[in-house]
Design a protein around this motif. Sequence first.
Motif, short mmCIF file in Angstrom:
data_model
loop_
_atom_site.label_atom_id
_atom_site.label_comp_id
_atom_site.label_asym_id
_atom_site.label_seq_id
_atom_site.Cartn_x
_atom_site.Cartn_y
_atom_site.Cartn_z
N LYS A 22 -21.96 -37.33 52.80
CA LYS A 22 -22.65 -36.33 51.98
C LYS A 22 -23.16 -35.21 52.89
N THR A 88 -23.80 -30.14 45.19
CA THR A 88 -23.78 -31.12 46.28
C THR A 88 -22.33 -31.39 46.62
N TYR A 90 -19.49 -33.86 48.88
CA TYR A 90 -19.15 -35.04 49.66
C TYR A 90 -17.77 -34.83 50.27
#
Length: 411
Positions: A22, A88, A90
């Motif tokens: 992440k 976000t 990853y």
Amino acid sequence: MEIEVIKYEPRDEAAHEIIAYKHPQEDFSNKAQLLVAPSQVAVFINEGEMHAFLPGHYTLDESNNSMFRFLQKWKTMLSNGVSAYHCTVYFINTSPLQEIPFGSINPIEMNDPVEGAQIHVRYAGYFGARVNNADKDGKDVLKFFEKVVKTAGSFTKKELASYIKSRIILHANTILGNVLVEKKVSVLDVSPRLLELSEAVQAQMEPIFADLGIAIEHFSFNTINVPAEDYEVVRQRKERVIKAKAEAEAMDIESEALARKRAREGYTYQQQETLAAMNKAAANEASTGQFMGMGMGLGMGLGMGPAMGNAMGNMMNDATNPNAVPQQQPQSGTPCSKCGAMIPAGSKFCPSCGNPAVAMNVCPQCGAQVPANAKFCPSCGAKLGANVCPNCGKELAPGAKFCPECGTKIG
């Protein structure tokens, strides 16, 4: 303004062991650069929506042609009015896991598919796997992220290997047991068929892991075995089956040979057994009840013909009539030199014991039957062979009363 670069570059051994990483930042400004390495797939998450980006170099901008158009959730920053992507990201590592060992925790309790004995099967082997992106569309990567990684900050190769191993053991007992039964593989024959069994189990494992976004690239058993006591039970059972089968085949061969022999000599099994019973009855005194039982057991109609039926009928009448005078039953044929049973005329073997019949001649003095190679008659003691004059030794014609050579009276 400094341009942001979004990337993940493992720089040490520990970093290379990470499967899901992440990125520490969550909001990226306009014109930010996304770098996805060849063995990676980037997963962007924005307000519950997930999107996968394949290896390559991308720029976040507000153009209608931007690959990030679906991520554009605008907000105005009061300080300078710069548009930003609130998300976000990853990075998923798609490099393979290789030669990960696995093995049974609890044995499979089942019956041997061939021999039927209760066995406890154990197994061990190796597998290889990776996060699947064979279709190059990122859909399986998103599936893996959603079902396996979820919201973890990082996910290592060791954790992935442990996860896959637990799933393999969860399903292998049922799948392997079913495959052994379906292919009828005995534990005695399992070693040379390990490759076949590995491929069959892998074929059934693949859909289970495909639903998790994981590709099983290699799966093999290096052993499938049972405890020594189970193995011995199965082995002994197989030996008994083989022995019984061999004995049955030997009996079949013997029966066929006897049937061919009877066919050549012109009699049946029923005739053979009935004649043997009659010979035994004639040779041994028996009570009325014994004769009655014999008659009921043998029956009068075993295909022996009228003569045999009459003979048996006479024997039964004599046995059941207390006033009957015993009569000597006429016997045709010659007695067996081994068991004494009568051999029917023309037969080459004794129907009772199978002994070869002996050729017979007739005594010229008393008319009794004597073996062809006998030198004296067993009934009257007469010398057998050519008749000669006792005085001069001249061979005499049958029935001669005087020697034609010296005139000596014969007899």
